[in-house]
Structure formats: C-alpha cells, structure tokens
Design a protein around this motif. Structure first.
Motif, short mmCIF file in Angstrom:
data_model
loop_
_atom_site.label_atom_id
_atom_site.label_comp_id
_atom_site.label_asym_id
_atom_site.label_seq_id
_atom_site.Cartn_x
_atom_site.Cartn_y
_atom_site.Cartn_z
N LYS A 176 0.83 -1.21 0.00
CA LYS A 176 0.00 0.00 0.00
C LYS A 176 0.87 1.26 0.00
O LYS A 176 0.63 2.21 -0.76
CB LYS A 176 -0.90 0.01 1.24
N ALA A 203 -2.12 12.39 4.52
CA ALA A 203 -3.55 12.15 4.75
C ALA A 203 -3.97 10.79 4.20
O ALA A 203 -4.81 10.09 4.81
CB ALA A 203 -4.38 13.26 4.09
N ILE A 204 -3.40 10.40 3.08
CA ILE A 204 -3.74 9.10 2.47
C ILE A 204 -3.15 7.97 3.31
O ILE A 204 -3.80 6.94 3.53
CB ILE A 204 -3.22 9.04 1.02
N ARG A 206 -2.63 8.01 6.47
CA ARG A 206 -3.40 7.93 7.71
C ARG A 206 -4.62 7.03 7.53
O ARG A 206 -5.02 6.30 8.44
CB ARG A 206 -3.83 9.33 8.15
N GLU A 207 -5.20 7.05 6.33
CA GLU A 207 -6.40 6.26 6.07
C GLU A 207 -6.09 4.77 5.87
O GLU A 207 -6.95 3.92 6.13
CB GLU A 207 -7.11 6.78 4.81
N HIS A 208 -4.87 4.46 5.41
CA HIS A 208 -4.60 3.08 5.00
C HIS A 208 -3.57 2.33 5.85
O HIS A 208 -3.48 1.10 5.74
CB HIS A 208 -4.12 3.07 3.54
N ASP A 210 -1.67 1.72 9.71
CA ASP A 210 -1.61 1.95 11.15
C ASP A 210 -0.24 2.52 11.51
O ASP A 210 0.77 2.25 10.85
CB ASP A 210 -1.82 0.64 11.92
N TYR A 212 0.93 5.38 11.13
CA TYR A 212 1.45 6.07 9.93
C TYR A 212 2.41 7.20 10.28
O TYR A 212 3.30 7.53 9.49
CB TYR A 212 0.29 6.61 9.09
#
Length: 343
Positions: A176, A203-204, A206-208, A210, A212
């Motif tokens: 990822k 920001a991306i 943070r969404e995908h 842990d 991060y």
C-alpha cells in the motif's frame, strides 16, 4: 596576421612540443620534411613569432616552447579534429555496450574510458539532484525494524537509503505504501518531495496504514537529499606522469582543487553549452595556471544536464582530446535521452 610560413613553423613547433615535451630549436625544425627552409630562415621566423608572443624561451640558450597565446591560436586556427582509431571508437562504444540503466554506471564508465584513452584526468559533472524528478520508489524489507528505500529519478540517478519502520507493518501495508508513494509522487521534483509528502501523502497514509506517523517521519528522512551536483573522477594520478607536474607544491595545489568538489563543480557549472577549451590563466584559478581544461556538455533531449571534462597540462594533445570528448558527449546524450524516454 601571420604569414603562411609562420603558421607552418608555429604548428610544427607546437605539434613537436606536445609530442616530446622538449623545447624545439631551429635545427630540429630544419630536419622536418614539411619545412623546406634553411636554418637561418627558420631562426628569423622563430624570432618574429617570439616577438609576437606566440612562442617563448624557457631560458636564454634553449629552444622555444609555445606560449599561452600560441596554444590559444593553435586551438582556434590550426588544429583539425583527429580521426580516431577503430580501437578508440570501440572503447567509447564499450561505455554503452552493456546497456546500463543507471546514470551513475554510465558516467563512471565514461570517465574511466576517457582517462584511460587520454592519460589525463577525466571529470564528469552529473545533474543537480534538485532538478531531477522522482520516477519511482521501491521499498524492500530487510528485517522487522528496517527497510531499504530505492529512489530512481527521471535521469536514472539512484539513491539507496535504509530507514526504520514500525514493527507491526506487514507485507500488505508495504505494498500500500509503495503504491501510494508512486501514485502521488512520481514526476515530482526532488526538492519539493517532502512538502508534497506532508501536504498530500500523509492524509492518504493515515487512512490506510496503522502507526502512519512513525512511518511518515522515516520516509521524510529518506526524501531528504543533497541538492549538490555530483562529480565523478577517473585518473587523478595521471597528472603525476606529466613532466610539467614534478613540482610538489604545484601538484598539491591541483590535487587540493580537485578534492574540493564544490569548488570544482562551480568551475564546471560555468562552462557554456557545447565544447570549450580553457588554457592556463583563462581558467581564472591560480592552481590551474599550468593546466588546460576541455569541457563538453551533454543533454537529455534538449535539456543540458551535465558536463564532461578533461584536465591536463597546457601541452595537451588537443586534437585527439577534442575528438574523443565530442564523440563521447554525443553518445552520452543519445544514451541518456534513450533511457529518459524509455522510462
């Protein structure tokens, strides 16, 4: 304006001195097949050439050697590009025969082949990292806590960095992260990577991913790259084989200059597009007063990205060096352009 006879004598003097490194006298010139003149006539013409500043004596009873003005005239008006031997052409082609896909390997090979062929010092100035753009990122796990990041630029420049990773980052997370970095940062100039990383990529992540924030700090350190151009040398010690450089202080000054990469980078960055010859004091550097520097720029497409140079004595085989530099710079441009558009 020099007469035809003076032009011939000046060319033969310089050719002979380049070959032998010994001052040239009228008796030596009188034995040359191409000069069908008496010793007395030759002496008179040499006296005129000396008065005009094209040749000079090393001491009162010696023969003559070219002056800086003489070398300048010789390079500008008397020499023709030397036809290269097949073996020399093959050595130049060998730089690209292995179809390298890394900028460093191509330029390192270029410098080595040039120094081997000329017996002078070869220097290649690569492009500033800050003007490169990121082509792709690879991340290779080394163990549970560290990974290797490989950054490849649009010019083929490669940076390898080991960085710390969160202990719980799994293989799926790695994939990822790599996909996110490549989708968002490919084509971005290296000097704005960190800014782009924190403003868009964080920001991306943070969404995908842990944990991060830890990973983001580590990646940020990977993207902190030097903005200086890189110099590649070959044949530094070739200077020691030249009879002009037997004075220890003189050779120390030259070596000190070469070792100061920032200073020498500035010298090469000032060279204009194309092939140029600077002789002695034209280099505007006291350490190089006894040297000549021949430079040729190379491009990717229409964009100039670097310089390849030969540093040697003023008694340099200009014709041969110019031919070699011309050929190598053109081939280097073609190969790097091929790599750039191939990517």
């Amino acid at each position: 304006m020099l007469t035809e006879r003076q032009l011939l004598i000046l060319q033969v003097i310089i050719d002979d001195f380049i070959r032998s490194a010994h001052p040239v006298g009228s008796r030596t010139l009188a034995k040359k097949e191409e000069i069908a003149l008496s010793s007395a006539t030759i002496r008179n013409e040499m006296a005129d050439l000396e008065e005009l500043g094209f040749i000079e004596k090393t001491h009162v009873s010696s023969g003559r050697v070219p002056s800086e003005k003489g070398y300048r005239f010789y390079v500008d008006h008397l020499i023709q590009p030397q036809k290269l031997h097949n073996s020399e052409l093959e050595r130049i082609q060998s730089v690209f025969a292995e179809r390298y896909y890394e900028f460093e390997k191509i330029v390192q090979n270029s410098a080595k082949v040039l120094s081997d062929l000329t017996k002078y010092t070869a220097i290649v100035l690569g492009p500033a990292v800050k003007v490169n753009k990121l082509n792709r990122v690879q991340i290779i796990p080394l163990n549970e806590r560290t990974a290797l990041a490989v950054l490849v630029t649009d010019t083929g420049h490669i940076e390898n960095r080991v960085f710390a990773i969160p202990q719980d980052l799994n293989r799926a997370d790695f994939e990822k992260v790599v996909n996110i970095l490549n989708s968002r940062l490919a084509g971005v100039p290296l000097n704005v990577l960190q800014d782009k990383l924190f403003k868009e990529v964080s920001a991306i992540l943070r969404e995908h991913v842990d944990n991060y924030e830890y990973l983001l700090r580590s990646i940020s350190e990977v993207f902190h790259l030097s903005e200086d151009e890189k110099l590649y040398y070959s044949g530094k010690n070739n200077m020691l084989a030249q009879p002009e450089f037997q004075d220890l202080n003189q050779i120390k000054n030259i070596f000190d200059l070469i070792e100061k990469e920032q200073d020498f980078s500035k010298i090469l960055k000032k060279t204009p597009i194309g092939l140029h010859v600077k002789i002695g004091s034209e280099n505007n550097n006291e350490a190089m007063n006894s040297c000549s520097l021949i430079t040729a720029t190379y491009n990717i497409g229409e964009e100039q990205i670097g310089t390849i140079a030969i540093l040697g004595p003023k008694r340099m085989n200009y014709s041969r060096v110019i031919s070699l530099l011309n050929l190598l710079s053109k081939n280097l441009t073609n190969e790097l352009t091929r790599l750039y558009f191939w990517r």
